[in-house]
Design a protein around this motif. Structure first.
Motif, short mmCIF file in Angstrom:
data_model
loop_
_atom_site.label_atom_id
_atom_site.label_comp_id
_atom_site.label_asym_id
_atom_site.label_seq_id
_atom_site.Cartn_x
_atom_site.Cartn_y
_atom_site.Cartn_z
N VAL A 127 19.34 69.95 34.91
CA VAL A 127 18.14 70.59 34.36
C VAL A 127 16.99 69.59 34.52
CG1 VAL A 127 17.05 71.65 32.35
CG2 VAL A 127 19.52 71.90 32.72
N PRO A 128 16.19 69.71 35.56
CA PRO A 128 15.09 68.76 35.77
C PRO A 128 14.07 68.84 34.65
CG PRO A 128 15.54 70.04 37.76
CD PRO A 128 16.31 70.68 36.66
N ILE A 129 13.25 67.82 34.59
CA ILE A 129 12.27 67.74 33.52
C ILE A 129 11.18 68.79 33.66
CG2 ILE A 129 10.77 66.07 34.67
CD1 ILE A 129 10.47 64.66 31.97
N ASP A 130 10.94 69.27 34.88
CA ASP A 130 9.89 70.27 35.11
C ASP A 130 10.44 71.69 35.19
OD1 ASP A 130 11.25 69.77 37.40
OD2 ASP A 130 9.50 69.67 38.70
N GLN A 131 11.72 71.89 34.88
CA GLN A 131 12.28 73.25 34.82
C GLN A 131 11.78 73.93 33.56
OE1 GLN A 131 16.52 73.65 35.44
NE2 GLN A 131 16.62 75.49 34.17
N LEU A 132 11.16 75.08 33.70
CA LEU A 132 10.46 75.70 32.57
C LEU A 132 11.35 76.62 31.75
CD1 LEU A 132 7.71 75.89 31.19
CD2 LEU A 132 7.16 77.83 32.69
N VAL A 133 12.33 77.27 32.38
CA VAL A 133 13.11 78.31 31.71
C VAL A 133 14.58 77.94 31.74
CG1 VAL A 133 13.71 80.76 31.70
CG2 VAL A 133 11.41 80.06 32.37
N LEU A 134 15.27 78.21 30.62
CA LEU A 134 16.73 78.08 30.55
C LEU A 134 17.34 79.48 30.64
CD1 LEU A 134 17.10 75.49 27.64
CD2 LEU A 134 17.27 75.07 30.09
N PRO A 135 18.27 79.72 31.56
CA PRO A 135 18.80 81.07 31.79
C PRO A 135 19.83 81.48 30.74
CG PRO A 135 19.84 79.53 33.30
CD PRO A 135 18.83 78.73 32.53
N PHE A 136 19.37 81.80 29.54
CA PHE A 136 20.29 82.17 28.46
C PHE A 136 20.90 83.56 28.66
CE2 PHE A 136 17.69 79.05 26.07
CZ PHE A 136 18.72 78.19 25.74
N GLY A 137 20.26 84.41 29.44
CA GLY A 137 20.73 85.78 29.58
C GLY A 137 21.88 85.97 30.54
N GLN A 138 22.35 84.92 31.18
CA GLN A 138 23.43 85.07 32.15
C GLN A 138 24.77 85.31 31.46
OE1 GLN A 138 23.51 81.83 34.90
NE2 GLN A 138 21.45 82.21 35.70
N GLU A 139 25.57 86.15 32.08
CA GLU A 139 26.87 86.49 31.50
C GLU A 139 27.83 85.32 31.52
OE1 GLU A 139 30.46 89.75 32.28
OE2 GLU A 139 28.59 89.82 33.42
N ASN A 140 27.75 84.47 32.54
CA ASN A 140 28.71 83.37 32.64
C ASN A 140 28.50 82.33 31.54
OD1 ASN A 140 26.25 82.54 33.60
ND2 ASN A 140 27.01 81.72 35.54
N ILE A 141 27.29 82.24 30.97
CA ILE A 141 27.06 81.31 29.87
C ILE A 141 27.82 81.77 28.63
CG2 ILE A 141 25.33 80.36 28.31
CD1 ILE A 141 23.37 80.31 30.58
N VAL A 142 27.77 83.06 28.34
CA VAL A 142 28.51 83.60 27.19
C VAL A 142 30.01 83.43 27.40
CG1 VAL A 142 28.94 85.67 25.83
CG2 VAL A 142 26.66 85.25 26.74
N GLU A 143 30.48 83.68 28.60
CA GLU A 143 31.90 83.50 28.89
C GLU A 143 32.32 82.04 28.74
OE1 GLU A 143 35.03 84.33 32.60
OE2 GLU A 143 32.91 84.88 32.75
N PHE A 144 31.46 81.13 29.17
CA PHE A 144 31.78 79.71 29.05
C PHE A 144 31.86 79.29 27.58
CE2 PHE A 144 30.32 75.30 28.63
CZ PHE A 144 31.25 74.65 29.41
N ILE A 145 30.96 79.79 26.75
CA ILE A 145 30.98 79.45 25.33
C ILE A 145 32.25 79.97 24.67
CG2 ILE A 145 29.82 79.84 23.12
CD1 ILE A 145 27.18 79.88 24.63
N ILE A 146 32.65 81.18 25.03
CA ILE A 146 33.90 81.74 24.47
C ILE A 146 35.10 80.92 24.91
CG2 ILE A 146 35.41 83.76 24.48
CD1 ILE A 146 32.91 85.50 24.76
N GLN A 147 35.15 80.52 26.16
CA GLN A 147 36.25 79.69 26.64
C GLN A 147 36.26 78.33 25.95
OE1 GLN A 147 35.81 79.49 30.89
NE2 GLN A 147 36.60 81.56 31.24
N SER A 148 35.09 77.79 25.65
CA SER A 148 35.03 76.49 24.96
C SER A 148 35.57 76.61 23.54
CB SER A 148 33.58 75.98 24.94
OG SER A 148 33.09 75.79 26.25
N PHE A 149 35.18 77.69 22.84
CA PHE A 149 35.73 77.91 21.52
C PHE A 149 37.24 78.11 21.58
CE2 PHE A 149 31.43 78.74 19.95
CZ PHE A 149 31.51 78.19 18.68
N ASN A 150 37.70 78.80 22.60
CA ASN A 150 39.14 79.01 22.77
C ASN A 150 39.87 77.69 22.97
OD1 ASN A 150 41.55 80.47 23.15
ND2 ASN A 150 41.28 80.44 25.37
N SER A 151 39.32 76.81 23.79
CA SER A 151 39.92 75.49 24.00
C SER A 151 39.94 74.68 22.72
CB SER A 151 39.16 74.73 25.09
OG SER A 151 39.16 75.44 26.31
N MET A 152 38.88 74.78 21.93
CA MET A 152 38.82 74.03 20.68
C MET A 152 39.93 74.46 19.73
SD MET A 152 35.79 73.97 17.83
CE MET A 152 36.08 75.71 17.50
#
Length: 258
Positions: free
Chosen positions: A151-176
């Motif tokens: 994530v460069p310093i001049d990147q303006l937007v974080l892509p929160f709406g992507q489906e793979n981010i939600v899937e990654f968070i669920i997998q992380s909770f599952n691993s925990m």
């Protein structure tokens, strides 16, 4: 060579990411570290990173405010991703406390200010000693430094709406939760067998007061099992540190759009 005074908006963005990172980061965010030390350490780390990164020229305009908010959110997220993975130790302690009868005796954790299970706090202390002895806390500092590759310093937007981010968070909770279950299952399984044995004794010898005998017996079995499986718990804690680093890296890759 560009100095901090020539490009001070970029330095403020670096300082914001590092400061927000320390707000939620395990070990560095605890109350027993004075706030002035946290700010000073974040300032010195941001100063070193500024000259190592060679950031682009940032103008002090309306876009700068959006970049500042983005840096704060991103720093909080990558620090929290490490924090909730390490919370598996507290969850494992809660499982053990519930079975051995210590769930009602939670204590106040002076580091976080929240309630903590007794066994969970005991294992948490060992985990931090192991982290410091194996230099795993350096991985956390490496995480915020190498985050600029994703994530460069001049990147303006974080892509929160992507489906793979939600899937990654669920997998992380599952691993925990899987690691927490692996850490607690030797003690919890032993206490389950003790409960079965006490149930059989209660049916065959009704004159015996099981409630008086059962509680100290379960506490004794729990401590014996904790001593026997302590080596395996340390191995799982090392695995937890690796999972923490992979989770931070994976989240940074997704937020960087890669």
């Amino acid at each position: 060579m560009i100095t901090v005074l020539d490009n001070y908006p970029a330095f403020l963005l670096v300082f914001m990411r590092v400061s927000a990172f320390f707000v939620t980061l395990p070990l560095f965010s605890y109350r027993n570290i004075p706030n002035i030390h946290k700010i000073g350490f974040a300032f010195m780390l941001a100063w070193i990173m500024f000259f190592s990164l060679d950031p682009p020229i940032i103008e002090l305009d309306s876009t700068f405010i959006m970049l500042l908010i983005k840096e704060a959110i991103f720093g909080l997220l990558i620090g929290f991703s490490a924090y909730f993975i390490l919370a598996a130790i507290q969850i494992a302690g809660s499982f053990i406390d519930f079975q051995m009868g210590f769930a009602i005796a939670n204590v106040i954790d002076p580091q976080t200010g929240g309630q903590s299970p007794l066994v969970g706090q005991f294992l948490y202390t060992f985990a931090f000693l192991l982290m410091l002895s194996t230099n795993a806390h350096y991985l956390l500092l490496d995480g915020v430094f190498y985050s600029y590759q994703f994530v460069p310093i001049d990147q303006l937007v974080l892509p929160f709406g992507q489906e793979n981010i939600v899937e990654f968070i669920i997998q992380s909770f599952n691993s925990m939760f899987i690691i927490a279950f692996q850490m607690s299952i030797p003690v919890v399984g032993s206490l389950f067998l003790v409960d079965i044995a006490l149930g059989v004794v209660a049916r065959t010898v009704p004159q015996l007061n099981i409630f008086v005998v059962g509680l100290p017996l379960k506490i004794g079995v729990s401590f014996i099992m904790l001593i026997l499986v302590m080596g395996s718990l340390f191995l799982l804690m090392e695995k937890l540190f690796e999972t923490m680093a992979y989770t931070m890296r994976g989240l940074m890759q997704l937020l960087g759009g890669s």
